[in-house]
Design an enzyme around this catalytic site. Structure first.
Site, PDB file in Angstrom:
ATOM      1  N   GLU A 101       0.833  -1.205   0.000  1.00  0.00           N
ATOM      2  CA  GLU A 101       0.000   0.000   0.000  1.00  0.00           C
ATOM      3  C   GLU A 101       0.863   1.249   0.000  1.00  0.00           C
ATOM      4  OE1 GLU A 101      -2.572   1.453  -0.577  1.00  0.00           O
ATOM      5  OE2 GLU A 101      -4.333   0.799   0.500  1.00  0.00           O
ATOM      6  N   ASP A 102       0.285   2.336  -0.457  1.00  0.00           N
ATOM      7  CA  ASP A 102       0.987   3.615  -0.430  1.00  0.00           C
ATOM      8  C   ASP A 102       0.928   4.250   0.956  1.00  0.00           C
ATOM      9  OD1 ASP A 102      -1.756   3.952  -0.669  1.00  0.00           O
ATOM     10  OD2 ASP A 102      -1.653   5.499  -2.202  1.00  0.00           O
ATOM     11  N   ASP A 105      -4.258   5.477   6.248  1.00  0.00           N
ATOM     12  CA  ASP A 105      -4.783   6.711   6.833  1.00  0.00           C
ATOM     13  C   ASP A 105      -5.792   6.316   7.919  1.00  0.00           C
ATOM     14  OD1 ASP A 105      -5.632   9.356   7.141  1.00  0.00           O
ATOM     15  OD2 ASP A 105      -6.718   9.438   5.267  1.00  0.00           O
ATOM     16  N   PHE A 155      -2.218  16.504   3.959  1.00  0.00           N
ATOM     17  CA  PHE A 155      -2.610  15.863   2.720  1.00  0.00           C
ATOM     18  C   PHE A 155      -1.395  15.781   1.801  1.00  0.00           C
ATOM     19  CE2 PHE A 155      -4.252  15.483  -1.552  1.00  0.00           C
ATOM     20  CZ  PHE A 155      -5.085  14.387  -1.384  1.00  0.00           C
ATOM     21  N   ARG A 168       0.672  11.940  -9.258  1.00  0.00           N
ATOM     22  CA  ARG A 168       1.175  10.603  -8.922  1.00  0.00           C
ATOM     23  C   ARG A 168       2.589  10.398  -9.437  1.00  0.00           C
ATOM     24  NH1 ARG A 168      -3.258   7.662  -7.107  1.00  0.00           N
ATOM     25  NH2 ARG A 168      -5.219   8.040  -8.185  1.00  0.00           N
TER      26      ARG A 168
HETATM   27  P1  IMP Z   1      -7.681   4.782   4.436  1.00  0.00           P
HETATM   28  O1  IMP Z   1      -8.714   3.779   3.969  1.00  0.00           O
HETATM   29  O2  IMP Z   1      -8.321   5.976   5.069  1.00  0.00           O
HETATM   30  O3  IMP Z   1      -6.605   4.181   5.294  1.00  0.00           O
HETATM   31  O4  IMP Z   1      -7.027   5.404   3.160  1.00  0.00           O
HETATM   32  C1  IMP Z   1      -6.332   4.686   2.297  1.00  0.00           C
HETATM   33  C2  IMP Z   1      -6.209   5.366   0.949  1.00  0.00           C
HETATM   34  O5  IMP Z   1      -6.548   6.757   0.951  1.00  0.00           O
HETATM   35  C3  IMP Z   1      -4.776   5.304   0.531  1.00  0.00           C
HETATM   36  O6  IMP Z   1      -4.471   4.079  -0.051  1.00  0.00           O
HETATM   37  C4  IMP Z   1      -4.647   6.482  -0.398  1.00  0.00           C
HETATM   38  O7  IMP Z   1      -4.957   6.095  -1.700  1.00  0.00           O
HETATM   39  C5  IMP Z   1      -5.644   7.492   0.135  1.00  0.00           C
HETATM   40  N1  IMP Z   1      -4.960   8.527   0.953  1.00  0.00           N
HETATM   41  C6  IMP Z   1      -4.852   8.580   2.295  1.00  0.00           C
HETATM   42  N2  IMP Z   1      -4.159   9.666   2.699  1.00  0.00           N
HETATM   43  C7  IMP Z   1      -3.816  10.323   1.562  1.00  0.00           C
HETATM   44  C8  IMP Z   1      -3.065  11.535   1.310  1.00  0.00           C
HETATM   45  O8  IMP Z   1      -2.561  12.239   2.209  1.00  0.00           O
HETATM   46  N3  IMP Z   1      -2.922  11.887   0.012  1.00  0.00           N
HETATM   47  C9  IMP Z   1      -3.448  11.153  -1.011  1.00  0.00           C
HETATM   48  N4  IMP Z   1      -4.130  10.016  -0.825  1.00  0.00           N
HETATM   49  C10 IMP Z   1      -4.324   9.613   0.451  1.00  0.00           C
HETATM   50 MG    MG Z   2      -3.759   3.255  -1.691  1.00  0.00          MG
END
Ligand code: IMP
Ligand code: MG
Length: 177
Positions: A101-102, A105, A155, A168
């Site tokens: 994963e990137d 959050d 962000f 990206r």
């Molecule tokens: P989560 O489900 O809230 O943990 O979010 C996961 C996904 O939200 C990540 O895989 C990202 O694609 C996107 N994401 C979360 N934080 C950021 C950010 O700061 N910038 C851009 N994309 C984000």
């Molecule tokens: Mg992601």
């Protein structure tokens, strides 16, 4: 429409910092898996850059799979809802599975994926690696097994992370103030 000027982007992690850390993570994975085969699962679109750079340093036999989930709309806050755009996977029963994963959050995506895999397969080993960990934003109790950097509540864009689909392709990770 593009709404952020490149000059407004502050660099958080530069290219060399990211690449050095990825090499280190790959070395750890190499010594953990040794010669065992691994199914590397890239979670599109965000983790494309990380996956590509990480697997270049991996030495075990591996197969790469690509799934596509989405949780962010075009705004800057996580929706908490996970949309499985394409989650077609081969038979992972008895396999070593490494999710790439990137960023984690809120944790909803990681939780969704982890339960999806456990529900559908009896994997041999399961590991979740995320380049970034935005731990302060977590809404569910889940943490990556390995991560590159812990980041603050900003962000972020670049190196796979987008704002409204853009940025990206940046080699670094930055933020907008
Ligand atoms: P989560 O489900 O809230 O943990 O979010 C996961 C996904 O939200 C990540 O895989 C990202 O694609 C996107 N994401 C979360 N934080 C950021 C950010 O700061 N910038 C851009 N994309 C984000
Ligand atoms: Mg992601």
């Amino acid at each position: 429409m593009k709404t952020i000027e490149k000059s407004d982007i502050k660099i958080l992690l530069d290219e060399a910092t990211i690449q050095t850390r990825i090499k280190k993570l790959a070395e750890e994975l190499n010594s953990e898996y040794k010669d065992s085969e691994v199914y590397v699962i890239c979670v599109l679109k965000g983790s494309i850059m990380f996956t590509v750079d990480l697997i270049k340093h991996l030495t075990m036999p591996l197969k790469t799979e690509f799934i596509r989930l989405s949780s962010y709309g075009s705004n800057m806050t996580s929706s908490g809802k996970v949309n499985a755009v394409d989650i077609s996977l081969p038979d992972l029963n008895g396999k070593n599975v490494l999710i790439v994963e990137d960023i984690i959050d809120t944790g909803h995506t990681a939780q969704f994926l982890t339960s999806f895999i456990n529900h559908n397969f009896k994997v041999k080993t399961y590991k979740f690696i995320s380049l970034l960990d935005k731990r302060c934003k977590r809404e569910v109790n889940i943490n990556p097994d390995m991560y590159g950097f812990e980041v603050e509540d900003k962000f972020l864009i670049g190196y796979g992370l987008d704002f409204d689909g853009y940025y990206r392709n940046l080699k670094y990770i930055g933020y907008i103030e």
